[in-house]
Design a protein around this motif. Structure first.
Motif, short mmCIF file in Angstrom:
data_model
loop_
_atom_site.label_atom_id
_atom_site.label_comp_id
_atom_site.label_asym_id
_atom_site.label_seq_id
_atom_site.Cartn_x
_atom_site.Cartn_y
_atom_site.Cartn_z
N LEU A 82 0.89 -1.17 0.00
CA LEU A 82 0.00 0.00 0.00
C LEU A 82 0.93 1.21 0.00
CD1 LEU A 82 -2.94 0.99 -0.05
CD2 LEU A 82 -2.69 1.45 2.39
N ASN A 83 0.95 1.88 -1.15
CA ASN A 83 1.89 2.97 -1.39
C ASN A 83 1.33 4.31 -0.94
OD1 ASN A 83 4.27 4.09 -2.62
ND2 ASN A 83 3.09 4.63 -4.44
N GLU A 84 2.16 5.10 -0.29
CA GLU A 84 1.88 6.53 -0.06
C GLU A 84 0.50 6.84 0.52
OE1 GLU A 84 2.79 7.86 -4.00
OE2 GLU A 84 4.89 8.17 -3.53
N ALA A 85 0.21 6.30 1.68
CA ALA A 85 -1.03 6.68 2.38
C ALA A 85 -0.71 7.79 3.37
CB ALA A 85 -1.60 5.47 3.11
N VAL A 179 10.64 13.15 -10.59
CA VAL A 179 9.41 13.94 -10.46
C VAL A 179 8.19 13.04 -10.55
CG1 VAL A 179 8.06 15.81 -11.55
CG2 VAL A 179 10.57 15.94 -11.55
N HIS A 180 7.22 13.24 -9.68
CA HIS A 180 5.95 12.51 -9.74
C HIS A 180 5.09 13.00 -10.91
CE1 HIS A 180 5.65 10.97 -5.31
NE2 HIS A 180 5.73 9.94 -6.11
N VAL A 181 4.40 12.08 -11.58
CA VAL A 181 3.38 12.40 -12.61
C VAL A 181 3.93 13.22 -13.77
CG1 VAL A 181 0.92 12.92 -12.83
CG2 VAL A 181 1.86 12.72 -10.56
N LEU A 207 13.34 4.50 -6.37
CA LEU A 207 13.13 5.67 -7.21
C LEU A 207 11.65 5.74 -7.60
CD1 LEU A 207 15.06 7.82 -8.41
CD2 LEU A 207 15.33 6.34 -10.40
N HIS A 208 10.96 6.76 -7.11
CA HIS A 208 9.59 7.02 -7.56
C HIS A 208 9.65 7.88 -8.82
CE1 HIS A 208 7.11 6.01 -3.75
NE2 HIS A 208 8.31 5.46 -3.62
N GLY A 209 8.51 8.03 -9.49
CA GLY A 209 8.48 8.90 -10.67
C GLY A 209 9.10 8.25 -11.90
N ILE A 229 11.90 0.53 -8.60
CA ILE A 229 11.45 1.70 -9.37
C ILE A 229 9.92 1.70 -9.42
CG2 ILE A 229 11.50 2.87 -11.61
CD1 ILE A 229 14.30 1.59 -12.03
N ASN A 230 9.33 2.85 -9.07
CA ASN A 230 7.87 2.98 -9.06
C ASN A 230 7.36 3.56 -10.37
OD1 ASN A 230 8.17 2.27 -6.36
ND2 ASN A 230 6.65 3.76 -5.66
N VAL A 231 6.33 2.93 -10.90
CA VAL A 231 5.73 3.39 -12.15
C VAL A 231 4.21 3.42 -11.98
CG1 VAL A 231 5.43 2.93 -14.61
CG2 VAL A 231 7.59 2.32 -13.48
#
Ligand SMILES: [Zn+2]
Length: 298
Positions: A82-85, A179-181, A207-209, A229-231
């Motif tokens: 559960l990511n980023e709550a 950078v996100h999004v 690494l997010h983004g 790595i988050n996608v």
């Protein structure tokens, strides 16, 4: 996740976290991972699922059960996050719902506040055999069109080292220019900062983004020690574009609603969307170097 990240680190690749928002996007990750013979991290975004603007409040237990069932039935190793709550209570519920990794989004909180919250989260998670990812620094978030909605703050290596030491988190997300999004253009990573972080921080680095980073920089970042790595954004974009394309090429008024939504055949709009998401994930698994790694994970 710890086991997957250790294997990734030892073998110089990164495991992707491919974020889902519904059943089709979740199954697309499983399709892709099995096709590529790759480990994967699956899951949902706590900030979205727990968002106060939702028309219907979602039960995290339902999403946990879905994710757990997919992970348990996959032919490759998977972990469920559960990511980023933003709400700690949602993270505690997620542990009961079977999520194996949780991550708190400490927007705007200072270091000592973050240490306090994550120390408590780590204690709860480790108590039930789950793990914790956290972030030090803050990623900028892009607006549609590529301008930055918030400047963010790069990760300070000494703060990051202290944070990991004091909290005992299992993985650390870093802000090194990612950078996100971000769509349409690419961020520039700070590799000197990454090298310093790798040297000072004992936890695996995340690494997010991932959407907003070009392939050569992703490979370079993996070589420099990034192992997760988050996608998310590009997968959502594939889904939207697939449905948009579907309406341009099919007259749904002339089709049986079952064939359009439920049968799973040639004219099912969700089949096309799922396949397009999966194809993008397979492509990314090759970039991350995780393809065919599943077989050697004990
Ligand atoms: Zn993120």
């Amino acid at each position: 996740m710890g086991k997957l990240l250790r294997h990734a680190q030892e073998n110089k690749y990164a495991v992707g976290y491919f974020e889902s928002w519904n059943l089709e996007s979740l199954l697309a990750v499983k399709d892709a991972a099995e096709q590529a013979g790759s480990p994967a991290i699956i899951g949902f975004n706590g900030g979205f699922l727990g968002n106060s603007k939702r028309k219907v409040a979602e039960s995290i237990r339902i999403y946990g059960a879905l994710g757990r069932a997919v992970a348990e039935n996959a032919r490759v190793p998977m972990s469920l996050i559960l990511n980023e709550a933003t709400e700690v209570s949602l993270l505690m519920e997620a542990l009961e719902a079977g999520f194996k990794v949780i991550m708190h989004d400490n927007e705007g909180g200072g270091l000592s506040e973050s240490i306090r919250i994550n120390t408590a989260i780590v204690r709860a998670a480790h108590g039930v055999g789950a793990e914790v990812e956290a972030e030090i620094g803050e990623l900028p978030t892009a607006e549609i069109g590529g301008a930055l909605a918030s400047p963010g703050e790069k990760t300070d290596p000494d703060e990051a080292a202290r944070f990991v030491r004091e909290t005992g988190v299992d993985a650390l997300a870093v802000a090194i220019g990612n950078v996100h999004v971000l769509e349409g253009r690419k961020s520039r990573l700070d590799f000197d900062l990454l090298a310093e972080l790798r040297q000072k921080v004992t936890a695996p680095l995340v690494l997010h983004g991932g959407t907003g980073i070009d392939e050569a920089e992703l490979r370079k970042a993996i070589h420099a020690g990034i192992c997760k790595i988050n996608v998310g954004t590009v997968l959502r974009r594939k889904f939207i574009n697939s449905l948009k394309g579907y309406y341009q090429t099919h007259d749904v008024d002339l089709l049986d609603p079952g064939a359009v939504t439920s049968v799973g055949g040639d004219v099912d709009m969700l089949v096309g969307a799922r396949a397009e998401i999966a194809a993008e994930i397979v492509r990314l698994m090759r970039v991350f170097g995780s393809e065919r790694q599943a077989a050697s994970i004990g």
